[in-house]
Design a protein around this motif. Structure first.
Motif, PDB file in Angstrom:
ATOM      1  N   GLY A   1      -5.556  -5.195   5.008  1.00 41.17           N
ATOM      2  CA  GLY A   1      -5.037  -6.185   5.955  1.00 41.17           C
ATOM      3  C   GLY A   1      -3.522  -6.222   5.922  1.00 41.17           C
ATOM      4  N   GLY A   2      -2.976  -7.414   6.190  1.00 38.38           N
ATOM      5  CA  GLY A   2      -1.529  -7.581   6.346  1.00 38.38           C
ATOM      6  C   GLY A   2      -0.700  -7.086   5.163  1.00 38.38           C
ATOM      7  N   ILE A   3      -1.040  -7.534   3.944  1.00 42.87           N
ATOM      8  CA  ILE A   3      -0.176  -7.240   2.796  1.00 42.87           C
ATOM      9  C   ILE A   3      -0.269  -5.780   2.368  1.00 42.87           C
ATOM     10  CG2 ILE A   3      -1.751  -7.741   0.862  1.00 42.87           C
ATOM     11  CD1 ILE A   3       1.952  -8.815   1.188  1.00 42.87           C
TER      12      ILE A   3
ATOM     13  N   ASP B   1     -12.359  -1.001   2.794  1.00 44.63           N
ATOM     14  CA  ASP B   1     -12.328  -2.335   3.424  1.00 44.63           C
ATOM     15  C   ASP B   1     -13.725  -2.611   3.971  1.00 44.63           C
ATOM     16  OD1 ASP B   1      -9.695  -4.176   4.675  1.00 44.63           O
ATOM     17  OD2 ASP B   1     -11.763  -4.647   5.272  1.00 44.63           O
ATOM     18  N   ILE B   2     -14.179  -3.867   3.822  1.00 43.04           N
ATOM     19  CA  ILE B   2     -15.491  -4.207   4.369  1.00 43.04           C
ATOM     20  C   ILE B   2     -15.464  -4.041   5.895  1.00 43.04           C
ATOM     21  CG2 ILE B   2     -16.473  -5.683   2.556  1.00 43.04           C
ATOM     22  CD1 ILE B   2     -15.243  -8.079   4.008  1.00 43.04           C
TER      23      ILE B   2
ATOM     24  N   ASN C   1      -6.017  -5.627  -2.664  1.00 45.81           N
ATOM     25  CA  ASN C   1      -5.306  -6.355  -1.598  1.00 45.81           C
ATOM     26  C   ASN C   1      -6.289  -7.167  -0.762  1.00 45.81           C
ATOM     27  OD1 ASN C   1      -2.606  -4.034  -0.632  1.00 45.81           O
ATOM     28  ND2 ASN C   1      -2.927  -5.261  -2.460  1.00 45.81           N
ATOM     29  N   THR C   2      -7.408  -7.563  -1.372  1.00 42.84           N
ATOM     30  CA  THR C   2      -8.409  -8.352  -0.640  1.00 42.84           C
ATOM     31  C   THR C   2      -8.026  -9.834  -0.674  1.00 42.84           C
ATOM     32  OG1 THR C   2      -9.754  -8.686  -2.611  1.00 42.84           O
ATOM     33  CG2 THR C   2     -10.238  -6.735  -1.280  1.00 42.84           C
TER      34      THR C   2
ATOM     35  N   HIS D   1     -11.255 -11.297  -5.136  1.00 44.32           N
ATOM     36  CA  HIS D   1     -10.533 -10.668  -6.251  1.00 44.32           C
ATOM     37  C   HIS D   1     -11.418 -10.471  -7.486  1.00 44.32           C
ATOM     38  CE1 HIS D   1      -6.229 -11.827  -4.684  1.00 44.32           C
ATOM     39  NE2 HIS D   1      -6.909 -11.082  -3.842  1.00 44.32           N
TER      40      HIS D   1
ATOM     41  N   GLU E   1      -3.023  -8.227  -5.821  1.00 42.47           N
ATOM     42  CA  GLU E   1      -2.187  -9.232  -5.161  1.00 42.47           C
ATOM     43  C   GLU E   1      -2.417 -10.593  -5.803  1.00 42.47           C
ATOM     44  OE1 GLU E   1       0.235  -9.961  -3.420  1.00 42.47           O
ATOM     45  OE2 GLU E   1       0.750  -8.034  -2.566  1.00 42.47           O
ATOM     46  N   LYS E   2      -1.400 -11.433  -5.768  1.00 46.60           N
ATOM     47  CA  LYS E   2      -1.583 -12.820  -6.179  1.00 46.60           C
ATOM     48  C   LYS E   2      -2.511 -13.492  -5.180  1.00 46.60           C
ATOM     49  CE  LYS E   2      -0.050 -15.216  -3.395  1.00 46.60           C
ATOM     50  NZ  LYS E   2      -0.262 -15.451  -1.942  1.00 46.60           N
TER      51      LYS E   2
ATOM     52  N   ASN F   1       6.005 -10.718  -6.596  1.00 46.79           N
ATOM     53  CA  ASN F   1       7.186 -10.051  -6.063  1.00 46.79           C
ATOM     54  C   ASN F   1       8.426 -10.935  -6.045  1.00 46.79           C
ATOM     55  OD1 ASN F   1       5.116 -11.038  -4.184  1.00 46.79           O
ATOM     56  ND2 ASN F   1       6.661 -10.780  -2.598  1.00 46.79           N
TER      57      ASN F   1
ATOM     58  N   PHE G   1      -7.673 -16.603   6.923  1.00 43.63           N
ATOM     59  CA  PHE G   1      -8.288 -17.317   5.804  1.00 43.63           C
ATOM     60  C   PHE G   1      -7.496 -18.543   5.359  1.00 43.63           C
ATOM     61  CE2 PHE G   1      -5.601 -14.206   3.549  1.00 43.63           C
ATOM     62  CZ  PHE G   1      -5.108 -14.928   2.461  1.00 43.63           C
ATOM     63  N   ARG G   2      -6.187 -18.525   5.513  1.00 45.77           N
ATOM     64  CA  ARG G   2      -5.383 -19.661   5.023  1.00 45.77           C
ATOM     65  C   ARG G   2      -5.666 -20.944   5.815  1.00 45.77           C
ATOM     66  NH1 ARG G   2      -2.344 -15.153   5.019  1.00 45.77           N
ATOM     67  NH2 ARG G   2      -1.515 -14.466   3.008  1.00 45.77           N
TER      68      ARG G   2
ATOM     69  N   ASP H   1      -2.648 -20.633  -2.222  1.00 44.90           N
ATOM     70  CA  ASP H   1      -2.181 -19.320  -1.751  1.00 44.90           C
ATOM     71  C   ASP H   1      -0.687 -19.116  -1.940  1.00 44.90           C
ATOM     72  OD1 ASP H   1      -2.957 -16.792  -0.536  1.00 44.90           O
ATOM     73  OD2 ASP H   1      -1.616 -17.399   1.092  1.00 44.90           O
TER      74      ASP H   1
ATOM     75  N   HIS I   1       3.641 -18.571  -6.313  1.00 48.76           N
ATOM     76  CA  HIS I   1       4.949 -17.895  -6.376  1.00 48.76           C
ATOM     77  C   HIS I   1       5.978 -18.816  -7.020  1.00 48.76           C
ATOM     78  CE1 HIS I   1       4.290 -14.220  -4.103  1.00 48.76           C
ATOM     79  NE2 HIS I   1       3.758 -14.871  -3.092  1.00 48.76           N
TER      80      HIS I   1
HETATM   81  N1  LIG Z   1       2.774 -11.206  -2.536  1.00 49.24           N
HETATM   82  C1  LIG Z   1       2.943 -11.726  -1.332  1.00 49.24           C
HETATM   83  O1  LIG Z   1       4.034 -12.102  -0.946  1.00 49.24           O
HETATM   84  C2  LIG Z   1       1.742 -11.873  -0.446  1.00 49.24           C
HETATM   85  C3  LIG Z   1       1.907 -12.069   0.937  1.00 49.24           C
HETATM   86  C4  LIG Z   1       0.752 -12.158   1.722  1.00 49.24           C
HETATM   87  C5  LIG Z   1      -0.512 -12.091   1.152  1.00 49.24           C
HETATM   88  N2  LIG Z   1      -0.632 -11.937  -0.209  1.00 49.24           N
HETATM   89  C6  LIG Z   1      -1.963 -11.886  -0.842  1.00 49.24           C
HETATM   90  O2  LIG Z   1      -2.601 -10.672  -0.470  1.00 49.24           O
HETATM   91  C7  LIG Z   1      -4.011 -10.869  -0.393  1.00 49.24           C
HETATM   92  C8  LIG Z   1      -4.474 -10.404   1.000  1.00 49.24           C
HETATM   93  O3  LIG Z   1      -3.793 -11.139   1.973  1.00 49.24           O
HETATM   94  P1  LIG Z   1      -3.625 -10.571   3.489  1.00 49.24           P
HETATM   95  O4  LIG Z   1      -2.641 -11.457   4.141  1.00 49.24           O
HETATM   96  O5  LIG Z   1      -3.396  -9.092   3.478  1.00 49.24           O
HETATM   97  O6  LIG Z   1      -5.100 -10.893   4.065  1.00 49.24           O
HETATM   98  P2  LIG Z   1      -5.810 -10.203   5.304  1.00 49.24           P
HETATM   99  O7  LIG Z   1      -6.897 -11.129   5.704  1.00 49.24           O
HETATM  100  O8  LIG Z   1      -4.798  -9.772   6.328  1.00 49.24           O
HETATM  101  O9  LIG Z   1      -6.435  -8.843   4.681  1.00 49.24           O
HETATM  102  C9  LIG Z   1      -7.454  -8.843   3.723  1.00 49.24           C
HETATM  103  C10 LIG Z   1      -8.290  -7.591   3.930  1.00 49.24           C
HETATM  104  O10 LIG Z   1      -9.228  -7.506   2.858  1.00 49.24           O
HETATM  105  C11 LIG Z   1     -10.491  -7.127   3.399  1.00 49.24           C
HETATM  106  N3  LIG Z   1     -11.530  -7.568   2.481  1.00 49.24           N
HETATM  107  C12 LIG Z   1     -11.982  -8.845   2.245  1.00 49.24           C
HETATM  108  N4  LIG Z   1     -12.917  -8.849   1.288  1.00 49.24           N
HETATM  109  C13 LIG Z   1     -13.068  -7.556   0.885  1.00 49.24           C
HETATM  110  C14 LIG Z   1     -13.880  -6.918  -0.082  1.00 49.24           C
HETATM  111  N5  LIG Z   1     -14.734  -7.608  -0.841  1.00 49.24           N
HETATM  112  N6  LIG Z   1     -13.773  -5.570  -0.226  1.00 49.24           N
HETATM  113  C15 LIG Z   1     -12.921  -4.857   0.544  1.00 49.24           C
HETATM  114  N7  LIG Z   1     -12.105  -5.417   1.486  1.00 49.24           N
HETATM  115  C16 LIG Z   1     -12.185  -6.735   1.644  1.00 49.24           C
HETATM  116  C17 LIG Z   1     -10.550  -7.797   4.757  1.00 49.24           C
HETATM  117  O11 LIG Z   1     -11.487  -7.171   5.619  1.00 49.24           O
HETATM  118  C18 LIG Z   1      -9.102  -7.610   5.230  1.00 49.24           C
HETATM  119  O12 LIG Z   1      -8.922  -6.385   5.931  1.00 49.24           O
HETATM  120  C19 LIG Z   1      -4.263 -12.364  -0.698  1.00 49.24           C
HETATM  121  O13 LIG Z   1      -4.610 -12.511  -2.042  1.00 49.24           O
HETATM  122  C20 LIG Z   1      -2.908 -12.994  -0.404  1.00 49.24           C
HETATM  123  O14 LIG Z   1      -2.681 -14.177  -1.148  1.00 49.24           O
HETATM  124  C21 LIG Z   1       0.459 -11.804  -0.992  1.00 49.24           C
END
Ligand SMILES: NC(=O)c1ccc[n+]([C@@H]2O[C@H](COP(=O)([O-])OP(=O)(O)OC[C@H]3O[C@@H](n4cnc5c(N)ncnc54)[C@H](O)[C@@H]3O)[C@@H](O)[C@H]2O)c1
Length: 341
Positions: A11-13, A34-35, A72-73, A78, A95-96, A124, A162-163, A173, A177
């Motif tokens: 996903g995003g991160i 990814d699921i 990165n889920t 996690h 990821e946190k 980070n 999700f948030r 979430d 940090h």
């Molecule tokens: N460090 C940072 O600054 C920062 C910033 C944003 C997000 N995050 C963290 O990153 C993590 C992901 O956030 P995001 O924004 O990318 O979320 P997101 O929803 O954009 O992406 C999550 C992805 O994980 C997949 N997924 C969910 N469950 C799964 C599983 N069991 N197996 C495989 N894939 C699975 C989903 O289909 C999705 O594509 C969270 O823990 C969030 O807190 C950290």
């Protein structure tokens, strides 16, 4: 040493990780999981990767035999991802936040111990030259004994996803940090917390998007936190804005620019101490910042067979601040860390 990496969650991160890996000669991405398989295919195309795509972690590990699994889920996934990877003999960089509940976090830390594998958590916002300079001001004793540290975090992002559905989006979430930064800056660990969570008028979240917390910390120090994820206007930095009060002076960091501190100028025969000198600290941090800085530390730790700064055994103390704050908010009382750890 070349690392065989399996990336789970696309996903995003995941962009923050894949961008960094794309420039590293010592990294081979052996698979994406990814699921939602389309999310994995999109990343494969975007980053021109020659790797397999999976929707099941066990199958992916068996097929690709990675050294390191990247988690990165979403927070609720996690636990299963990390336990599966550790049991399969892989290190995990995740990821946190470390987990979604304290019970899960404790189980994950125990599993890392039992399997003798590493579980490092990305924080980070520790890997920034300004926060390291700010920490140095306090550590050097330049402002005397630290008695009070406060952080303001006021932003209004519209994420969706999700948030928006979480009960405690800000605390679970995001505040990890700031809480982790408070431990880094002060060199103190939490003893207790009182937290009040609320969802102010105009909030677009289902759960509580704002909170005030008071932490008693070791070293006779208090850390307070005011945060909102539905603030409209005059936003703070994502790193929060900080004030540290010591027995001899005050250190300020706005979260974006160089920190500074002020000390009273003592004049002969004048004890009023109304004039202050402003001092900018020396900088010692020369590494990459943010995710790249944290990932470098984690990769070097694996290569040198040591713990990274954000090893789960240390990071669980920052995570405990989150969980204790949520318990305090739910029960409307001060909660001691020993009640949850
Ligand atoms: N460090 C940072 O600054 C920062 C910033 C944003 C997000 N995050 C963290 O990153 C993590 C992901 O956030 P995001 O924004 O990318 O979320 P997101 O929803 O954009 O992406 C999550 C992805 O994980 C997949 N997924 C969910 N469950 C799964 C599983 N069991 N197996 C495989 N894939 C699975 C989903 O289909 C999705 O594509 C969270 O823990 C969030 O807190 C950290």
């Amino acid at each position: 040493m070349k690392h065989r990496i399996l990336q789970v969650g696309c996903g995003g991160i995941s962009n923050s990780w894949l961008k960094i890996f794309a420039n590293r000669k010592n990294i081979e991405i052996v698979g994406l999981v990814d699921i939602n398989k389309n999310a994995a295919y999109n990343k494969k195309n975007e980053y021109n990767l020659e790797c397999e795509i999976f929707d099941n972690l066990n199958t992916a590990i068996k097929a690709t035999i990675p050294d390191i699994v990247i988690d990165n889920t979403i927070p609720e996934a996690h636990r299963n991802v990390v336990i599966t990877a550790l049991e399969s003999g892989c290190h995990v960089f995740g990821e946190k936040p470390l987990a979604d509940t304290f019970e899960n976090a404790a189980e994950m830390v125990k599993k890392a111990n039992d399997t003798q594998k590493s579980y490092f958590v990305v924080q980070n916002r520790r890997y920034l030259k300004h926060i390291r300079a700010y920490k140095n001001i306090i550590e050097s004793g330049a402002i005397g004994d630290l008695g009070y540290l406060t952080a303001n975090f006021h932003l209004g992002p519209h994420f969706g996803g999700f948030r928006d559905a979480m009960d405690s989006p800000l605390i679970l979430d995001m505040s990890i940090h700031t809480f982790d930064q408070a431990r880094l800056i002060s060199g103190s660990d939490p003893i207790s917390v009182y937290c009040h969570e609320f969802n102010p008028p105009g909030s677009w979240y289902n759960g509580s998007a704002s909170a005030c917390c008071i932490f008693e910390m070791t070293g006779n120090m208090v850390f307070s936190y005011n945060g909102s994820w539905c603030a409209v206007g005059n936003e703070t930095s994502w790193q929060s804005e900080w004030r540290a009060m010591g027995s001899l002076g005050t250190a300020i960091w706005d979260g974006e620019n160089s920190p500074f501190y002020e000390k009273a100028i003592k004049k002969e025969g004048d004890n009023s101490r109304r004039e202050f000198e402003r001092i900018t600290p020396e900088y010692e941090y020369n590494s990459e910042e943010g995710h790249a800085g944290c990932i470098n530390d984690m990769l070097r730790a694996v290569e040198e067979n040591r713990e990274a700064e954000t090893d789960c055994k240390d990071n669980i103390k920052s995570f405990a601040m989150v969980m204790a704050a949520i318990k305090s908010s739910k029960e409307g009382r001060k909660v001691y860390m020993r009640e949850i750890c």
